[in-house]
Design an enzyme around this catalytic site. Structure first.
Site: not given
Length: 279
Positions: A173, A175
């Site tokens: 992921t 961010f």
């Protein structure tokens, strides 16, 4: 002296919390129930920064964030990548043989299908991966388990029954860190990413012409996402990311050309490119 805060969405022990601890250990992490609450915490000064997931290598873009960003007053000041790891957690004394049911967020359950099937577990959807760990701890039942980030075991006093239960080892992921203040990375000091949004004018081939300047100036565009504006099918807004600093002559020329074919261009952030981008 009170430590500054960094806000994130989710319960303590979530992946967003883990990223906050890794990259901003001098900040107090502030858990928020929703992304809207995270944005509000920074906008009102309750928190200095926000840690927001924006893309996942398996699930794609985090849709809510892409809708909040264009209308927000906040600025992107950094990016961080996290290799997503999930563990199977149970209450002290539980074993893989005693566990019958597993709780987690629907996306986490979908990303751990192989282990769930192998262990013959019944899956129950929870609102949050860390929240699932809290629920299992509160139940105190050795037949109940949670699929959660490793940090949740430490926070909720659970035992790790199995590590690395995710199906894919490339689950990552990205961010971004948001701030009220616009803090631009300096030019000429390493790779930089520029994020911006724009609305194309309602003329033939407007998008093609708007993006042509990036191609002719050799600017690498790494992201282009579209949205409907105000519920109108004919009005489209785009979020884009490119390699380079707006003061670099090639990108400066491309942005200047972009403005000929758009109604509005808004720079969301100019920030250092994370090392993981090149991996």
């Amino acid at each position: 002296m009170t430590a500054p805060r960094i806000a994130y969405q989710g319960e303590p022990g979530a992946n967003s919390h883990l990223v906050c601890r890794q990259h901003y250990p001098d900040h107090d992490a502030l858990a928020c129930a929703s992304f809207e609450d995270v944005f509000a915490a920074v906008e009102t000064g309750e928190a200095a920064l926000a840690m927001i997931p924006i893309d996942n290598s398996i699930a794609g873009r985090v849709a809510d964030i892409h809708h909040f960003l264009p209308g927000s007053t906040l600025h992107i000041v950094a990016e961080h990548f996290l290799r997503i790891q999930f563990v199977l957690l149970g209450v002290p004394g539980s074993t893989l043989d005693s566990v019958k049911t597993v709780h987690s967020h629907v996306h986490a359950l979908g990303q751990c299908r192989k282990a769930i099937r192998e262990l013959g577990l019944s899956a129950v959807v929870s609102g949050d991966t860390a929240g699932a760990a809290r629920e299992v701890a509160e139940m105190g039942d050795p037949s109940q388990a949670a699929i959660s980030p490793p940090l949740a075991a430490e926070i909720y006093g659970l035992e790790v029954l199995r590590e690395d239960v995710e199906d894919e080892d490339h689950n990552t992921t990205r961010f971004v860190v948001l701030s009220r203040e616009l803090v631009e990375a300096p030019a000429g000091n390493g790779p930089v990413v520029t994020s911006f949004v724009f609305n194309v004018r309602n003329i033939p081939a407007a998008l093609y012409k708007a993006l042509g300047g990036f191609a002719t100036n050799g600017v690498n565009m790494t992201k282009l996402e579209s949205y409907m504006v105000g519920g109108h099918f004919a009005a489209t807004q785009f979020l884009a990311e490119v390699d380079g600093h707006p003061s670099d002559p090639p990108l400066a020329r491309a942005l200047e050309e972009l403005r000929f074919f758009t109604d509005d261009v808004k720079i969301l952030g100019v920030y250092p490119a994370a090392r993981e981008r090149g991996e």
